[in-house]
Design an enzyme around this catalytic site. Structure first.
Site, PDB file in Angstrom:
ATOM      1  N   ASP A 119      -2.256 -11.338  -1.580  1.00  0.00           N
ATOM      2  CA  ASP A 119      -2.754 -10.674  -0.385  1.00  0.00           C
ATOM      3  C   ASP A 119      -4.187 -10.386  -0.378  1.00  0.00           C
ATOM      4  O   ASP A 119      -4.673  -9.864  -1.724  1.00  0.00           O
ATOM      5  CB  ASP A 119      -1.972  -9.379   0.033  1.00  0.00           C
ATOM      6  CG  ASP A 119      -2.179  -8.789   1.053  1.00  0.00           C
ATOM      7  OD1 ASP A 119      -1.521  -8.947   2.151  1.00  0.00           O
ATOM      8  OD2 ASP A 119      -3.449  -8.123   1.321  1.00  0.00           O
ATOM      9  N   HIS A 161       0.933  -1.173   0.156  1.00  0.00           N
ATOM     10  CA  HIS A 161       0.020  -0.162  -0.074  1.00  0.00           C
ATOM     11  C   HIS A 161       0.941   1.192   0.198  1.00  0.00           C
ATOM     12  O   HIS A 161       0.492   2.489  -0.143  1.00  0.00           O
ATOM     13  CB  HIS A 161      -0.937   0.230   1.154  1.00  0.00           C
ATOM     14  CG  HIS A 161      -1.826  -1.088   1.356  1.00  0.00           C
ATOM     15  ND1 HIS A 161      -2.698  -1.377   0.103  1.00  0.00           N
ATOM     16  CD2 HIS A 161      -2.062  -2.260   2.245  1.00  0.00           C
ATOM     17  CE1 HIS A 161      -3.573  -2.584   0.490  1.00  0.00           C
ATOM     18  NE2 HIS A 161      -2.933  -2.791   1.936  1.00  0.00           N
ATOM     19  N   ASP A 214      -3.358 -13.158   4.492  1.00  0.00           N
ATOM     20  CA  ASP A 214      -4.868 -12.753   5.007  1.00  0.00           C
ATOM     21  C   ASP A 214      -5.835 -13.292   4.116  1.00  0.00           C
ATOM     22  O   ASP A 214      -7.004 -12.873   4.664  1.00  0.00           O
ATOM     23  CB  ASP A 214      -4.780 -10.954   5.340  1.00  0.00           C
ATOM     24  CG  ASP A 214      -4.261 -10.266   3.873  1.00  0.00           C
ATOM     25  OD1 ASP A 214      -3.866 -11.058   2.942  1.00  0.00           O
ATOM     26  OD2 ASP A 214      -4.144  -9.362   4.088  1.00  0.00           O
TER      27      ASP A 214
END
Ligand SMILES: [Zn+2]
Length: 348
Positions: A203, A166, A282
């Site tokens: 992810d 990010h 995740d």
């Protein structure tokens, strides 16, 4: 001898050299645990984040890195000396991607608290945050740089951290402070400007930082499978995903179908000289941030498939761990890496 003949001889030599390289060059595909050689696995005890117990307030297992390393040493039998240890990355390398203004802003505790999504950090002094949080991330970021180097030499490498997808050039977000993968790629491109890279981002969150950083770089391709209902839903960054696979909360079988449909296609189209696999645990069932339904077996199979396709295509692969900080995460990552290593190293 005329110049033309010399030129023809030179051409012939080049063709023969290329052909013999193609025939005889193979990735070394077996490492022995008892050999002196280090494994292309990068780890540092500095990866773990310890903020006087404050990290416990967060939903992150900030000790997942040492837990994975311990799993590999105790359960798989790899001694710690077999890992490569990175140094802390300096500003010069961070500036390959980030702006000076952004790096300066990381001395403001409120900015750091915002990126870490942990408000209480805003009350801590800058030097504590540098020492206890940002320095750890500097080690992890250089771990990805070192692992990219090793992947190009050895055919594969794993950094037991990294994958902060990010982070953008001038801002951070979602616990992404430093854009480790783009920095590692830019370091490789300094040596080989023609290098094409495929980033495989599994992810559970859209990798908007990497997408924005490489928005005008035609040498970089991105395959992104993520939960479309999750943060960051960055519409601008979405434009730069070459193989965009936003999905809902699919079960393992359906998820693996999406992987099998998109992975060979992306490799075939991108024809990369390096694959960076932003794995992300995740996507695991029960992860409160990922909100996906991949079972333990599904995640292990997913990672295995990515390695299998990369190595079968003789493309060097670098794996970084990215998100996934639930209590179950470290154990599953350990098992998944063990499964990958089974085909790579000889445990004797
Ligand atoms: Zn994530």
């Amino acid at each position: 001898m005329g110049k033309l003949k010399l030129f023809v001889l030179f051409l012939l030599f080049c063709v023969l050299a290329f052909l013999s390289w193609r025939i005889f060059y193979e990735f070394p595909d077996e490492w022995s645990i008892s050999s002196e050689k280090k494994l292309p696995i990068v780890y540092s005890d500095n990866y773990d984040i310890t903020l006087f117990g404050l990290q416990k307030l967060h939903s992150f297992d900030s000790q997942k890195y040492s837990k994975i390393a311990t799993y590999l040493t105790e359960r798989v039998g790899i001694s710690k000396e077999k890992f490569h240890a990175p140094k802390k990355i300096g500003d010069d390398d961070l500036l390959l991607v980030h702006t000076q203004k952004y790096l300066d802003s990381l001395h403001n505790p409120a900015v750091v608290a915002g990126i870490a999504e942990l408000g209480v950090l805003a009350k801590m002094p800058d030097f504590v945050l540098q020492e206890r949080l940002l320095d750890s991330l500097r080690f992890a970021t250089n771990g990805t740089v070192l692992a990219a180097e090793l992947a190009m030499e050895e055919g594969w490498a794993i950094n037991l951290a990294g994958g902060y997808h990010h982070a953008k050039a001038d801002s951070g977000g979602g616990f992404g402070f430093f854009a480790d993968v783009p920095i590692a790629i830019k370091k490789q491109q300094e040596k080989n400007p023609k290098l094409k890279v495929l980033i495989i981002d599994f992810d559970a969150h859209q990798g908007n930082g990497n997408e924005m950083i490489f928005s005008d770089d035609r040498r970089i391709f991105i395959l992104d499978i993520y939960n479309r209902n999750n943060y960051p839903q960055d519409e601008e960054a979405k434009k730069y995903i070459d193989f965009d696979r936003p999905i809902g909360s699919l079960g393992s079988d359906e998820y693996l179908d999406v992987v099998l449909e998109s992975l060979p296609l992306a490799i075939k189209n991108a024809q990369p000289g390096l694959i960076v696999y932003n794995s992300g645990s995740d996507a695991l069932l029960g992860d409160s941030l990922g909100k996906m339904n991949l079972t333990r077996e599904g995640l292990i199979k997913r990672d295995e498939l990515v390695f299998e396709y990369a190595l079968k295509s003789k493309i060097p692969i670098l794996m970084v761990l990215s998100g996934g900080y639930s209590p179950a995460s470290a154990g599953v990552i350990g098992e998944s890496i063990e499964n990958i290593l089974k085909n790579r190293i000889k445990v004797d």
